[in-house]
Scaffold this active site. Sequence first.
Site, PDB file in Angstrom:
ATOM      1  CG  ASN A 190     -11.035  -1.031  -1.065  1.00 15.54           C
ATOM      2  OD1 ASN A 190     -12.149  -0.889  -1.543  1.00 15.54           O
ATOM      3  ND2 ASN A 190     -10.702  -0.529   0.120  1.00 15.54           N
ATOM      4  NE  ARG A 200      -3.391   2.516   2.660  1.00 14.98           N
ATOM      5  CZ  ARG A 200      -4.304   2.761   3.594  1.00 14.98           C
ATOM      6  NH1 ARG A 200      -4.574   1.852   4.508  1.00 14.98           N
ATOM      7  NH2 ARG A 200      -4.945   3.906   3.603  1.00 14.98           N
ATOM      8  CB  CYS A 249     -18.096   0.485  -0.061  1.00 12.72           C
ATOM      9  SG  CYS A 249     -17.054   1.934   0.221  1.00 12.72           S
ATOM     10  CG  HIS A 252     -13.672   3.804  -3.102  1.00 11.19           C
ATOM     11  ND1 HIS A 252     -12.417   3.373  -2.745  1.00 11.19           N
ATOM     12  CD2 HIS A 252     -14.504   3.424  -2.092  1.00 11.19           C
ATOM     13  CE1 HIS A 252     -12.484   2.766  -1.566  1.00 11.19           C
ATOM     14  NE2 HIS A 252     -13.744   2.783  -1.164  1.00 11.19           N
ATOM     15  CE1 TYR A 261     -11.138   6.242  -1.323  1.00 11.48           C
ATOM     16  CE2 TYR A 261     -13.372   6.242  -0.439  1.00 11.48           C
ATOM     17  CZ  TYR A 261     -12.069   5.793  -0.387  1.00 11.48           C
ATOM     18  OH  TYR A 261     -11.679   4.906   0.574  1.00 11.48           O
TER      19      TYR A 261
END
Length: 421
Positions: A144, A90, A164, A194, A244
């Site tokens: 995700n 990440r 989500c 998102h 987002y």
Amino acid sequence: MKLAVVGGGSTYTPELIDGFARLRDTLPIEELVLVDPALDRLELVGGLARRIFAKQGHPGRVTTTDDLDAGVEGADAVLLQLRVGGQAARNEDETWPLECGCVGQETTGAGGLAKALRTVPVVLDIAERVRRANPDAWIIDFTNPVGIVTRALLQAGHKVVGLCNVAIGFQRKFAGMLGVTPGDVHLDHVGLNHLTWETGVRLGGPEGENVLPKLLAEHGDTLADTLRLPHEILDRLGVVPSYYLRYFYAHDEVVRELGTKPSRAAEVAEMERELLKMYGDPELDEKPALLAKRGGAYYSEAAVDLAASLLGAGGSTYQVVNTYNRGTLPFLPDDAVIEVQAAVGHSGATPLPVAPVDPLYAGLMANVTAYEDLALEAALRGGRERVFRALLAHPLVGQYAYAEGLTDRLIAHNREHLAWA
């Protein structure tokens, strides 16, 4: 009822456990299996999970295993919450795109594509093993990028619904502003995972009064601060975008900000080290306050509600989920995965009708859907050219020089996770 959580060694799992314990009447679990290859983390999380169940008087049994096949055997539902490559991957997703002047984020843009390429093959293998163990089990995907991962699973014929926490977070926030219970708030929530907008906030159900104009008028400053967007933009849009959307609406501003501070992954990794120390305390029998800063607020409540509805144990009639479009948004393909209100029951999720969508939002949805088509193709078939095409199609990239540089960096940073590389 047996549930399995794949990725059960996550430091966020105690939030899920707390929800299972508090909402045991909604979802009566007899056995909860936490599955994770990282046994050191798994035992710390599993120990806390047992203590939380005991403190709250939950009669269910919590077990842990690194054996996926054994863990999902006989499960009625399997929750997927894994992170291939962990926080280290990440961190890279959030940093190398900045070298090309693009947003570094783990679920959208170039970083989101990298995560999809690492994740889709792993999730498909897990789902196939779930199907062999119990073909009737439901899969709830919280991994995700949820839209792409859920679409991969649906196309492979799995019983899956994507989840989500953005919608339930807005529902709770709006309920507090209105002084009503969350169950009184129905969202006109539309978009892709998102990439969503609240186009209406209704009291009492899908046909209730739309109080979104009231919320914007009375709480616009608070909402703007939360979303880190100008109040004027919310007034001009007349909707509430998910946070987002700031990556799209203020891209260059966000890139400048991200270049001046540690990545979110670095922050979370530090939190995880502290949380794991806490989880090892045999006196701890509740989720610690620090966990609230970890992200994923209200995920446990959304997961309980969804699992209960899918397994015929109750739950809400309408829930915001990720599922096939099937004509709900006529400007998208039927097999696009959209995030909207749906009627959820034992047979799955059926999207509710959606009012015509403003071209301002429909155009961006169509663009990102096209990117997701190409991203899934790259995840399933591999190859540098497919990665390049997906990046070139993404509205946060869009220029061939950026796409070339990002392609090289993506492959270099993810080679160990890409069989074709």
